[in-house]
Design a protein around this motif. Structure first.
Motif, short mmCIF file in Angstrom:
data_model
loop_
_atom_site.label_atom_id
_atom_site.label_comp_id
_atom_site.label_asym_id
_atom_site.label_seq_id
_atom_site.Cartn_x
_atom_site.Cartn_y
_atom_site.Cartn_z
N GLY A 265 3.08 -2.65 -8.27
CA GLY A 265 2.44 -2.33 -9.55
C GLY A 265 1.19 -1.49 -9.43
O GLY A 265 0.61 -1.09 -10.44
N GLY A 266 0.73 -1.24 -8.20
CA GLY A 266 -0.42 -0.36 -8.01
C GLY A 266 -1.73 -0.88 -8.56
O GLY A 266 -2.61 -0.10 -8.92
N THR A 267 -1.90 -2.20 -8.63
CA THR A 267 -3.13 -2.74 -9.20
C THR A 267 -4.28 -2.78 -8.21
O THR A 267 -5.43 -2.62 -8.60
CB THR A 267 -2.90 -4.15 -9.77
N GLN A 268 -3.99 -2.97 -6.92
CA GLN A 268 -5.06 -3.04 -5.92
C GLN A 268 -5.29 -1.65 -5.33
O GLN A 268 -4.41 -0.81 -5.33
CB GLN A 268 -4.69 -3.99 -4.77
N ASN A 269 -6.51 -1.48 -4.78
CA ASN A 269 -6.78 -0.26 -4.04
C ASN A 269 -6.88 -0.60 -2.55
O ASN A 269 -6.83 -1.77 -2.15
CB ASN A 269 -8.01 0.48 -4.57
N VAL A 270 -7.02 0.43 -1.74
CA VAL A 270 -7.07 0.25 -0.29
C VAL A 270 -8.23 -0.65 0.12
O VAL A 270 -8.08 -1.51 0.99
CB VAL A 270 -7.15 1.61 0.42
N ARG B 292 -2.19 0.62 10.82
CA ARG B 292 -3.19 1.67 11.05
C ARG B 292 -2.63 3.05 10.69
O ARG B 292 -3.33 3.88 10.12
CB ARG B 292 -3.65 1.65 12.51
N GLU B 293 -1.36 3.28 11.04
CA GLU B 293 -0.72 4.57 10.72
C GLU B 293 -0.65 4.77 9.21
O GLU B 293 -0.92 5.87 8.71
CB GLU B 293 0.67 4.64 11.34
N VAL B 294 -0.30 3.74 8.46
CA VAL B 294 -0.25 3.84 7.00
C VAL B 294 -1.65 4.11 6.47
O VAL B 294 -1.85 4.99 5.64
CB VAL B 294 0.34 2.55 6.37
N LEU C 39 0.82 -1.21 0.00
CA LEU C 39 0.00 0.00 0.00
C LEU C 39 0.86 1.26 0.00
O LEU C 39 0.68 2.14 -0.84
CB LEU C 39 -0.94 0.00 1.21
N ASP C 40 1.82 1.35 0.91
CA ASP C 40 2.60 2.58 1.07
C ASP C 40 3.84 2.61 0.18
O ASP C 40 4.47 3.66 0.07
CB ASP C 40 3.01 2.73 2.54
N GLY C 41 4.21 1.50 -0.42
CA GLY C 41 5.36 1.47 -1.33
C GLY C 41 6.71 1.50 -0.64
O GLY C 41 7.73 1.78 -1.28
N GLN C 42 6.76 1.21 0.64
CA GLN C 42 8.03 1.20 1.36
C GLN C 42 8.88 0.03 0.86
O GLN C 42 8.41 -1.10 0.75
CB GLN C 42 7.80 1.07 2.87
#
Length: 170
Positions: free
Chosen positions: A134-139, A118-120, A76-79
């Motif tokens: 790849g950014g295919t999923q959403n939150v 939770r913070e993310v 999700l955050d790309g770390q």
């Protein structure tokens, strides 16, 4: 058999709330269930293999710890620096629990990973796309996946706990 509802300090998800609040409340309910199912076990019992697989209470909690960090921080955050115990060479590494590993430390690490998640999550809306992978999923997808993943493993923990000491309950 005993009922573990006396140890139950979980917050029930709201019966009528918005989508984000409902999803996060159900995930938090299952996260609290993971901790509740481990409460009161010795380190040895938590690491005891009752099945032919590597499945143990400690191993499941370490797995869920890595899954939290993978999906929220990495995906999700790309770390990029998020470590997991599993690798291509040993995809089940998080399930390998050595003698003497502390259940309290394993649970504390899980709770820390949930706080990190939770913070993310506070920085994103349900329709925002993941920055990693790849950014295919959403939150929304990540939350539903984590509810499914955590809920499924709560069922495993429920069975293991009953086999270990007869404790049953929601």
């Amino acid at each position: 058999m005993t009922d573990d509802t006396a140890m139950d300090s979980r917050t029930e998800p709201p019966e009528a709330a918005g989508e984000a609040e409902t999803l996060t409340a159900f995930l938090d309910y299952f996260r609290a269930t993971v901790v509740m199912k481990a409460s009161g076990l010795s380190d040895a019992d938590a690491a005891k293999r009752l099945l032919p697989s590597l499945t143990t209470v400690s191993g499941l909690i370490r797995h869920l710890t890595d899954v939290e960090r993978h999906w929220f921080r990495n995906q999700l955050d790309g770390q990029q620096d998020v470590q997991t115990r599993w690798t291509a060479e040993d995809p089940d590494a998080e399930f390998r629990v050595a003698d003497g590993e502390s259940l309290a430390e394993i649970v504390a690490d899980y709770e820390a990973a949930c706080r990190e998640s939770r913070e993310v999550l506070e920085r994103y809306g349900l329709d925002d796309r993941c920055r990693g992978g790849g950014g295919t999923q959403n939150v929304r997808w990540v939350l539903v996946h984590m509810i499914e993943e955590t809920g499924r493993h709560c069922g495993h923990l429920d069975i293991l706990r009953e086999l270990l000491d007869g404790t049953t309950g929601d």
